[in-house]
Design a protein around this motif. Structure first.
Motif, PDB file in Angstrom:
ATOM      1  N   LEU A 114      25.412   5.597  16.333  1.00 47.27           N
ATOM      2  CA  LEU A 114      23.968   4.834  16.704  1.00 47.27           C
ATOM      3  C   LEU A 114      24.046   5.211  18.054  1.00 47.27           C
ATOM      4  N   LEU A 115      22.940   6.194  18.406  1.00 43.14           N
ATOM      5  CA  LEU A 115      22.893   6.657  19.914  1.00 43.14           C
ATOM      6  C   LEU A 115      21.999   5.920  20.684  1.00 43.14           C
ATOM      7  N   ALA A 116      20.818   5.465  20.094  1.00 40.24           N
ATOM      8  CA  ALA A 116      19.672   4.838  20.560  1.00 40.24           C
ATOM      9  C   ALA A 116      18.762   4.365  19.673  1.00 40.24           C
ATOM     10  N   ARG A 117      17.915   3.368  19.908  1.00 40.27           N
ATOM     11  CA  ARG A 117      17.098   2.842  19.029  1.00 40.27           C
ATOM     12  C   ARG A 117      15.745   2.524  19.645  1.00 40.27           C
ATOM     13  N   ILE A 118      14.662   3.082  18.902  1.00 41.95           N
ATOM     14  CA  ILE A 118      13.215   2.861  19.290  1.00 41.95           C
ATOM     15  C   ILE A 118      12.912   1.518  18.676  1.00 41.95           C
ATOM     16  N   ASP A 119      12.105   0.806  19.467  1.00 40.05           N
ATOM     17  CA  ASP A 119      11.457  -0.608  19.132  1.00 40.05           C
ATOM     18  C   ASP A 119      10.889  -0.477  17.690  1.00 40.05           C
ATOM     19  N   PRO A 120      11.443  -1.215  16.813  1.00 42.52           N
ATOM     20  CA  PRO A 120      11.175  -1.037  15.518  1.00 42.52           C
ATOM     21  C   PRO A 120       9.948  -2.010  15.099  1.00 42.52           C
ATOM     22  N   THR A 121       9.473  -2.718  15.881  1.00 41.11           N
ATOM     23  CA  THR A 121       8.459  -3.670  15.588  1.00 41.11           C
ATOM     24  C   THR A 121       7.155  -3.097  14.555  1.00 41.11           C
ATOM     25  N   LEU A 122       6.802  -1.964  15.189  1.00 42.14           N
ATOM     26  CA  LEU A 122       5.513  -1.366  14.450  1.00 42.14           C
ATOM     27  C   LEU A 122       6.004  -0.750  13.181  1.00 42.14           C
ATOM     28  N   ALA A 123       7.491  -0.392  13.145  1.00 43.10           N
ATOM     29  CA  ALA A 123       7.803   0.388  11.909  1.00 43.10           C
ATOM     30  C   ALA A 123       8.101  -0.695  10.939  1.00 43.10           C
ATOM     31  N   HIS A 124       8.416  -1.937  11.153  1.00 41.74           N
ATOM     32  CA  HIS A 124       8.557  -3.315  10.303  1.00 41.74           C
ATOM     33  C   HIS A 124       7.258  -3.406   9.833  1.00 41.74           C
ATOM     34  N   GLN A 125       6.228  -3.605  10.594  1.00 36.57           N
ATOM     35  CA  GLN A 125       4.872  -3.901  10.080  1.00 36.57           C
ATOM     36  C   GLN A 125       4.469  -2.733   9.294  1.00 36.57           C
ATOM     37  N   ALA A 126       4.591  -1.658   9.319  1.00 35.65           N
ATOM     38  CA  ALA A 126       4.337  -0.534   8.404  1.00 35.65           C
ATOM     39  C   ALA A 126       4.766  -0.737   7.111  1.00 35.65           C
ATOM     40  N   VAL A 127       6.271  -1.189   7.149  1.00 34.75           N
ATOM     41  CA  VAL A 127       6.976  -1.521   5.819  1.00 34.75           C
ATOM     42  C   VAL A 127       6.062  -2.399   4.962  1.00 34.75           C
ATOM     43  N   ALA A 128       5.832  -3.646   5.756  1.00 34.37           N
ATOM     44  CA  ALA A 128       5.345  -4.794   5.025  1.00 34.37           C
ATOM     45  C   ALA A 128       3.931  -4.437   4.426  1.00 34.37           C
ATOM     46  N   ASP A 129       3.445  -3.903   5.371  1.00 29.97           N
ATOM     47  CA  ASP A 129       1.988  -3.440   4.897  1.00 29.97           C
ATOM     48  C   ASP A 129       2.021  -2.412   3.661  1.00 29.97           C
ATOM     49  N   ALA A 130       2.872  -1.427   3.627  1.00 31.59           N
ATOM     50  CA  ALA A 130       2.738  -0.760   2.620  1.00 31.59           C
ATOM     51  C   ALA A 130       3.616  -1.385   1.271  1.00 31.59           C
ATOM     52  N   GLN A 131       4.269  -2.549   1.577  1.00 29.05           N
ATOM     53  CA  GLN A 131       4.812  -3.237   0.277  1.00 29.05           C
ATOM     54  C   GLN A 131       3.805  -4.027  -0.266  1.00 29.05           C
ATOM     55  N   ALA A 132       2.732  -4.859   0.683  1.00 34.68           N
ATOM     56  CA  ALA A 132       1.800  -5.469   0.065  1.00 34.68           C
ATOM     57  C   ALA A 132       0.749  -4.503  -0.780  1.00 34.68           C
ATOM     58  N   THR A 133       0.494  -3.231  -0.194  1.00 26.81           N
ATOM     59  CA  THR A 133      -0.261  -2.273  -0.847  1.00 26.81           C
ATOM     60  C   THR A 133       0.328  -2.049  -2.338  1.00 26.81           C
ATOM     61  N   LEU A 134       1.522  -1.904  -2.341  1.00 32.27           N
ATOM     62  CA  LEU A 134       2.202  -1.754  -3.529  1.00 32.27           C
ATOM     63  C   LEU A 134       2.154  -2.909  -4.566  1.00 32.27           C
ATOM     64  N   SER A 135       2.314  -4.018  -3.940  1.00 30.82           N
ATOM     65  CA  SER A 135       2.009  -5.186  -4.795  1.00 30.82           C
ATOM     66  C   SER A 135       0.742  -5.398  -5.536  1.00 30.82           C
ATOM     67  N   ARG A 136      -0.432  -5.048  -4.668  1.00 28.87           N
ATOM     68  CA  ARG A 136      -1.742  -4.850  -4.993  1.00 28.87           C
ATOM     69  C   ARG A 136      -1.814  -4.021  -6.138  1.00 28.87           C
ATOM     70  N   ALA A 137      -1.400  -2.838  -6.145  1.00 24.93           N
ATOM     71  CA  ALA A 137      -1.625  -1.866  -6.794  1.00 24.93           C
ATOM     72  C   ALA A 137      -0.749  -2.179  -8.108  1.00 24.93           C
ATOM     73  N   LEU A 138       0.340  -2.785  -8.079  1.00 24.39           N
ATOM     74  CA  LEU A 138       1.089  -3.180  -9.580  1.00 24.39           C
ATOM     75  C   LEU A 138       0.079  -4.319 -10.020  1.00 24.39           C
ATOM     76  N   ALA A 139      -0.515  -5.125  -9.547  1.00 23.11           N
ATOM     77  CA  ALA A 139      -1.312  -6.394  -9.883  1.00 23.11           C
ATOM     78  C   ALA A 139      -2.552  -5.494 -10.973  1.00 23.11           C
ATOM     79  N   GLU A 140      -3.131  -4.520 -10.083  1.00 23.58           N
ATOM     80  CA  GLU A 140      -4.221  -3.913 -10.726  1.00 23.58           C
ATOM     81  C   GLU A 140      -4.019  -3.037 -11.732  1.00 23.58           C
ATOM     82  N   GLN A 141      -2.658  -2.547 -11.763  1.00 24.01           N
ATOM     83  CA  GLN A 141      -2.305  -1.730 -13.044  1.00 24.01           C
ATOM     84  C   GLN A 141      -2.027  -2.571 -14.087  1.00 24.01           C
ATOM     85  N   GLN A 142      -1.403  -3.992 -13.832  1.00 20.13           N
ATOM     86  CA  GLN A 142      -1.253  -4.721 -14.966  1.00 20.13           C
ATOM     87  C   GLN A 142      -2.487  -5.398 -15.476  1.00 20.13           C
ATOM     88  N   ALA A 143      -3.555  -5.555 -14.888  1.00 26.71           N
ATOM     89  CA  ALA A 143      -4.893  -6.084 -15.360  1.00 26.71           C
ATOM     90  C   ALA A 143      -5.469  -4.893 -16.122  1.00 26.71           C
TER      91      ALA A 143
END
Length: 343
Positions: free
Chosen positions: A87-116
């Motif tokens: 590890l040489l350096a680290r960029i502030d991961p706050t926005l990246a963590h939020q993007a992962v959470a948002d993408a996972q929420a979108t996936l959950s909604r898509a799975l629910a719509e697929q099940q319906a």
């Protein structure tokens, strides 16, 4: 009285004659050309081609970033040795963590719509099989299920992309090496929207380096791969280093109507005396001879002329010029103050 006067006149005449002879001899000595003699010696001769280049690591890697953000951590500095994956350096991961959470929420909604959509498609399929529903009314259910499946696939890709961007916030070394440059500090914001900014420059191994030399087109035919070379650097003027020609590049460059070619010289640097960027004065060994007779080049260019001027004293150069040939080199010696050719 007369005899004494005659004696005085005789002495005066003798002085005048002696003075005239001395002046004549002095004028002849002044008009006589002066020659500088050199000794013929035995020794070693070398034919060299000289050029200038800069030392560099054999392999350098520019470390950039694929995501934008503020640098939260820097773990290395100039001259630090690093390992692959470190590890040489680290960029502030706050926005990246939020993007992962948002993408996972979108996936959950898509799975629910697929099940319906799947459940609805199954109910309508039974109705079609029992003849209670027309097949044309069942087709929209199939389309809705297909769209729901595609949405799930897209959502999964978005999650993977967000997770990868989160991983990109950690800047890691791709090779083992040493940090040559560090171009960022903690708190600095880097923007990777247009091009990846260079954060670090890492050289893989400075124990083996190379020199990229520009060789004039008139000398490039004398340079071959595997040929010996030696060079000096300004930091160590009393030391001479050895190298070998590794590559003669075919690409030419033209600067002020002068055509040159790049020649790569490989150099061993086990003690670390040579540093990247040093200017090297390189000499390529083209030919060599041992224990031969040597004279300065100026002695080979000497051409005595006759007193009347213009005509060489030796007939060989005159005959060569008459045939349109270049006169052969001729050595001369002095005999009684007159140049004589050595045969």
């Amino acid at each position: 009285m007369l005899a004494r006067r005659i004696g005085v006149m005789a002495v005066g005449t003798g002085l005048l004659a002696g003075g005239g002879l001395w002046l004549h001899q002095r004028a002849e000595a002044k008009d006589r050309p002066a020659y500088r003699l050199v000794a013929v010696e035995r020794g070693d001769l070398e034919v060299l081609v000289s050029a200038t280049g800069a030392l560099a690591a054999v392999r350098t890697v520019q470390i950039g970033t694929q995501v934008s953000g503020q640098l939260a951590e820097i773990h290395v500095d100039y001259n630090d040795r690093v390992k692959k994956g470190q590890l040489l350096a680290r960029i502030d991961p706050t926005l990246a963590h939020q993007a992962v959470a948002d993408a996972q929420a979108t996936l959950s909604r898509a799975l629910a719509e697929q099940q319906a959509a799947r459940q609805e498609e199954q109910r309508h399929r039974l109705l079609v099989q029992e003849g209670l529903l027309a097949p044309s009314a069942f087709e929209p259910m199939q389309t809705r299920l297909a769209v729901a499946k595609a949405a799930v696939t897209s959502a999964r890709v978005a999650v993977q992309r967000a997770q990868q961007n989160l991983a990109y916030t950690e800047i890691r070394s791709p090779i083992d090496g040493v940090v040559v440059e560090r171009n960022v500090d903690v708190g600095q914001t880097v923007a990777a929207s247009l091009s990846a900014p260079q954060l670090f420059l890492i050289a893989n191994d400075l124990s083996r380096m190379q020199i990229v030399v520009s060789v004039d087109e008139s000398d490039i035919a004398s340079i071959q791969e595997g040929q010996r070379a030696r060079f000096t650097v300004q930091a160590r003027p009393r030391e001479r280093f050895d190298g070998r020609v590794e590559q003669v590049r075919l690409q030419s460059t033209t600067l002020e109507n002068v055509v040159s070619y790049g020649v790569v010289v490989s150099v061993e640097n086990p003690e670390g005396k040579l540093l990247p960027g040093m200017t090297a004065r390189v000499e390529f060994l083209v030919d060599a001879a041992s224990d031969v007779l040597k004279v300065p080049n100026a002695a080979l260019r000497f051409r005595p002329e006759t007193a009347s001027g213009g005509t060489p004293a030796s007939p060989a150069p005159r005959a060569a010029r008459a045939r349109g040939e270049r006169p052969a080199a001729q050595l001369w010696t002095l005999e009684n103050g007159t140049p004589k050719p050595l045969t």
